[in-house]
Design a protein around this motif. Structure first.
Motif, PDB file in Angstrom:
ATOM      1  N   GLY A 122       6.943 -19.123  38.757  1.00  0.00           N
ATOM      2  CA  GLY A 122       7.809 -17.955  38.826  1.00  0.00           C
ATOM      3  C   GLY A 122       9.015 -18.088  37.936  1.00  0.00           C
ATOM      4  O   GLY A 122      10.043 -17.449  38.155  1.00  0.00           O
ATOM      5  N   ALA A 123       8.895 -18.895  36.885  1.00  0.00           N
ATOM      6  CA  ALA A 123      10.046 -19.266  36.064  1.00  0.00           C
ATOM      7  C   ALA A 123      10.397 -18.257  34.981  1.00  0.00           C
ATOM      8  O   ALA A 123      11.433 -18.409  34.329  1.00  0.00           O
ATOM      9  CB  ALA A 123       9.783 -20.635  35.414  1.00  0.00           C
ATOM     10  N   TYR A 124       9.566 -17.234  34.765  1.00  0.00           N
ATOM     11  CA  TYR A 124       9.749 -16.410  33.569  1.00  0.00           C
ATOM     12  C   TYR A 124      10.161 -14.974  33.857  1.00  0.00           C
ATOM     13  O   TYR A 124      10.246 -14.162  32.935  1.00  0.00           O
ATOM     14  CB  TYR A 124       8.453 -16.430  32.748  1.00  0.00           C
ATOM     15  N   GLY A 125      10.435 -14.659  35.111  1.00  0.00           N
ATOM     16  CA  GLY A 125      10.838 -13.305  35.448  1.00  0.00           C
ATOM     17  C   GLY A 125      10.525 -13.007  36.899  1.00  0.00           C
ATOM     18  O   GLY A 125      10.145 -13.897  37.678  1.00  0.00           O
ATOM     19  N   PRO A 126      10.658 -11.751  37.299  1.00  0.00           N
ATOM     20  CA  PRO A 126      10.472 -11.411  38.720  1.00  0.00           C
ATOM     21  C   PRO A 126       9.046 -11.538  39.216  1.00  0.00           C
ATOM     22  O   PRO A 126       8.822 -11.675  40.418  1.00  0.00           O
ATOM     23  CB  PRO A 126      10.946  -9.951  38.784  1.00  0.00           C
ATOM     24  N   VAL A 127       8.065 -11.473  38.324  1.00  0.00           N
ATOM     25  CA  VAL A 127       6.664 -11.574  38.738  1.00  0.00           C
ATOM     26  C   VAL A 127       6.216 -13.029  38.702  1.00  0.00           C
ATOM     27  O   VAL A 127       6.355 -13.708  37.672  1.00  0.00           O
ATOM     28  CB  VAL A 127       5.754 -10.714  37.837  1.00  0.00           C
ATOM     29  N   ARG A 128       5.672 -13.494  39.805  1.00  0.00           N
ATOM     30  CA  ARG A 128       5.145 -14.858  39.874  1.00  0.00           C
ATOM     31  C   ARG A 128       3.695 -14.861  39.407  1.00  0.00           C
ATOM     32  O   ARG A 128       2.913 -13.983  39.763  1.00  0.00           O
ATOM     33  CB  ARG A 128       5.241 -15.373  41.312  1.00  0.00           C
ATOM     34  N   ASP A 161       6.777 -12.070  49.690  1.00  0.00           N
ATOM     35  CA  ASP A 161       7.322 -10.782  49.265  1.00  0.00           C
ATOM     36  C   ASP A 161       7.528 -10.678  47.759  1.00  0.00           C
ATOM     37  O   ASP A 161       7.953  -9.628  47.272  1.00  0.00           O
ATOM     38  CB  ASP A 161       8.658 -10.521  49.974  1.00  0.00           C
ATOM     39  N   ARG A 162       7.240 -11.739  47.033  1.00  0.00           N
ATOM     40  CA  ARG A 162       7.499 -11.707  45.591  1.00  0.00           C
ATOM     41  C   ARG A 162       6.330 -11.066  44.847  1.00  0.00           C
ATOM     42  O   ARG A 162       5.165 -11.422  45.088  1.00  0.00           O
ATOM     43  CB  ARG A 162       7.714 -13.126  45.067  1.00  0.00           C
ATOM     44  N   PRO A 199      -0.138  -8.458  50.408  1.00  0.00           N
ATOM     45  CA  PRO A 199       0.052  -7.213  49.660  1.00  0.00           C
ATOM     46  C   PRO A 199       1.005  -7.318  48.482  1.00  0.00           C
ATOM     47  O   PRO A 199       1.091  -6.374  47.684  1.00  0.00           O
ATOM     48  CB  PRO A 199       0.581  -6.242  50.733  1.00  0.00           C
ATOM     49  N   ALA A 200       1.707  -8.430  48.333  1.00  0.00           N
ATOM     50  CA  ALA A 200       2.585  -8.597  47.171  1.00  0.00           C
ATOM     51  C   ALA A 200       1.800  -8.832  45.880  1.00  0.00           C
ATOM     52  O   ALA A 200       2.388  -8.827  44.792  1.00  0.00           O
ATOM     53  CB  ALA A 200       3.563  -9.745  47.395  1.00  0.00           C
ATOM     54  N   ILE A 201       0.481  -9.030  45.970  1.00  0.00           N
ATOM     55  CA  ILE A 201      -0.324  -9.209  44.760  1.00  0.00           C
ATOM     56  C   ILE A 201      -0.432  -7.865  44.049  1.00  0.00           C
ATOM     57  O   ILE A 201      -1.078  -6.933  44.528  1.00  0.00           O
ATOM     58  CB  ILE A 201      -1.722  -9.763  45.095  1.00  0.00           C
ATOM     59  N   PHE A 217     -10.000  -4.157  44.709  1.00  0.00           N
ATOM     60  CA  PHE A 217     -10.501  -5.424  45.256  1.00  0.00           C
ATOM     61  C   PHE A 217      -9.469  -5.973  46.236  1.00  0.00           C
ATOM     62  O   PHE A 217      -8.316  -6.226  45.856  1.00  0.00           O
ATOM     63  CB  PHE A 217     -10.736  -6.435  44.120  1.00  0.00           C
ATOM     64  N   GLY A 218      -9.873  -6.171  47.474  1.00  0.00           N
ATOM     65  CA  GLY A 218      -8.983  -6.778  48.459  1.00  0.00           C
ATOM     66  C   GLY A 218      -7.709  -6.001  48.698  1.00  0.00           C
ATOM     67  O   GLY A 218      -6.689  -6.572  49.083  1.00  0.00           O
ATOM     68  N   GLY A 219      -7.740  -4.685  48.446  1.00  0.00           N
ATOM     69  CA  GLY A 219      -6.560  -3.861  48.652  1.00  0.00           C
ATOM     70  C   GLY A 219      -5.627  -3.796  47.478  1.00  0.00           C
ATOM     71  O   GLY A 219      -4.565  -3.154  47.555  1.00  0.00           O
ATOM     72  N   THR A 220      -5.988  -4.423  46.360  1.00  0.00           N
ATOM     73  CA  THR A 220      -5.177  -4.335  45.151  1.00  0.00           C
ATOM     74  C   THR A 220      -6.088  -3.920  43.998  1.00  0.00           C
ATOM     75  O   THR A 220      -7.217  -3.483  44.205  1.00  0.00           O
ATOM     76  CB  THR A 220      -4.445  -5.663  44.867  1.00  0.00           C
TER      77      THR A 220
END
Length: 279
Positions: A122-128, A161-162, A199-201, A217-220
């Motif tokens: 998660g070092a490069y921005g808000p998205v892990r 939550d990320r 769900p954060a995916i 797929f899987g709700g995403t």
């Protein structure tokens, strides 16, 4: 009511993630399947990513970096990747050789020293970025075994939550292309159950197919990336023979914005007429 200046300043910044996939790099001077200059095509892809404005915060590469897993191929890959200006996160595909891959990226501290090359960053921005190495050494299909499933569950639960992008090589669904579905990632139902609990995916991204595909797929949303080299033919007959085309290569650009989420763009590599002064 519009957000206050304080609320606006506390929002995370947007994030741009360029996804390259399946370059199938060969030793210097050799062609992919004795037909296509995959090295030159990957170099063109890297240069086009470098020319993006704004620059991506991160480049991810979703497997099959090289074609036969040889040291000479990884040496060539290192030379080509040295031109890349953005940070890089990469996973192996079925054409990679796990230990040669690990040695080639020994300076990537996030990669584990032994076993499958799972990682989270998660070092490069808000998205892990969560990378799941589903490759099975010596085979072309992928698997999600008990160890991989446990690792993924724990990793996703660590930051529930990320916003998260899950990257793997072989897709976990049957595409309808018979000669590709022989080597998909098995146990897709197991992955879908894990994904549904998190769900954060924002997106699952794969390589392997040399085509853009999208599926719920899987709700995403799951999407596969094009190759920077060849396009695998869309042949849906049960007895279809394997085939590829030398179509315009491409890559994906994932644009995350607060309040919007992740938008995925398909970008052709090369020069085309334009831009024209209209939209």
């Amino acid at each position: 009511m519009a957000a206050s200046m304080h609320e606006q300043s506390s929002l995370p910044n947007p994030m741009l993630i360029a996804q390259l996939s399946d370059p199938h790099i060969r030793p210097r001077g050799l062609l992919y399947h004795e037909t296509v200059d995959s090295n030159a095509m990957f170099q063109a892809a890297v240069r086009q990513v470098n020319a993006l404005d704004p620059q991506p915060d991160l480049v991810i590469l979703s497997g099959d970096l090289v074609d036969q897993g040889s040291p000479a191929e990884y040496e060539m890959a290192s030379t080509l990747l040295a031109e890349l200006t953005a940070p890089l996160l990469v996973i192996p595909g079925n054409h990679d050789e796990r230990e040669a891959f690990r040695t080639s990226f020994a300076d990537h501290a996030h990669l584990p020293a032994t076993g499958p090359l799972h990682f989270a960053s998660g070092a490069y921005g808000p998205v892990r970025i969560v990378a799941l190495d589903v490759t099975v050494p010596g085979f072309h299909h992928g698997e999600i075994d008990d160890e991989a499933a446990a690792w993924l569950e724990a990793t996703l639960a660590a930051e529930p939550d990320r916003p998260t992008l899950l990257m793997m090589h072989q897709p976990p669904f049957a595409s309808g292309i018979p000669y590709m579905d022989d080597c998909l990632c098995q146990d897709g139902h197991r992955l879908a159950e894990i994904v549904a609990r998190h769900p954060a995916i924002e997106r699952i991204v794969c390589g392997h197919m040399h085509r853009v595909m999208q599926i719920r797929f899987g709700g995403t949303v799951l999407c596969t990336a094009p190759s920077t080299t060849t396009t695998i033919a869309l042949r849906l007959a049960p007895d279809a023979e394997p085939a590829s085309y030398l179509e315009p290569p491409a890559f994906l650009l994932h644009h995350w914005r607060p309040g919007t989420g992740l938008i995925t763009h398909h970008i052709l590599i090369g020069s085309y007429p334009g831009p024209f002064p209209f939209a």
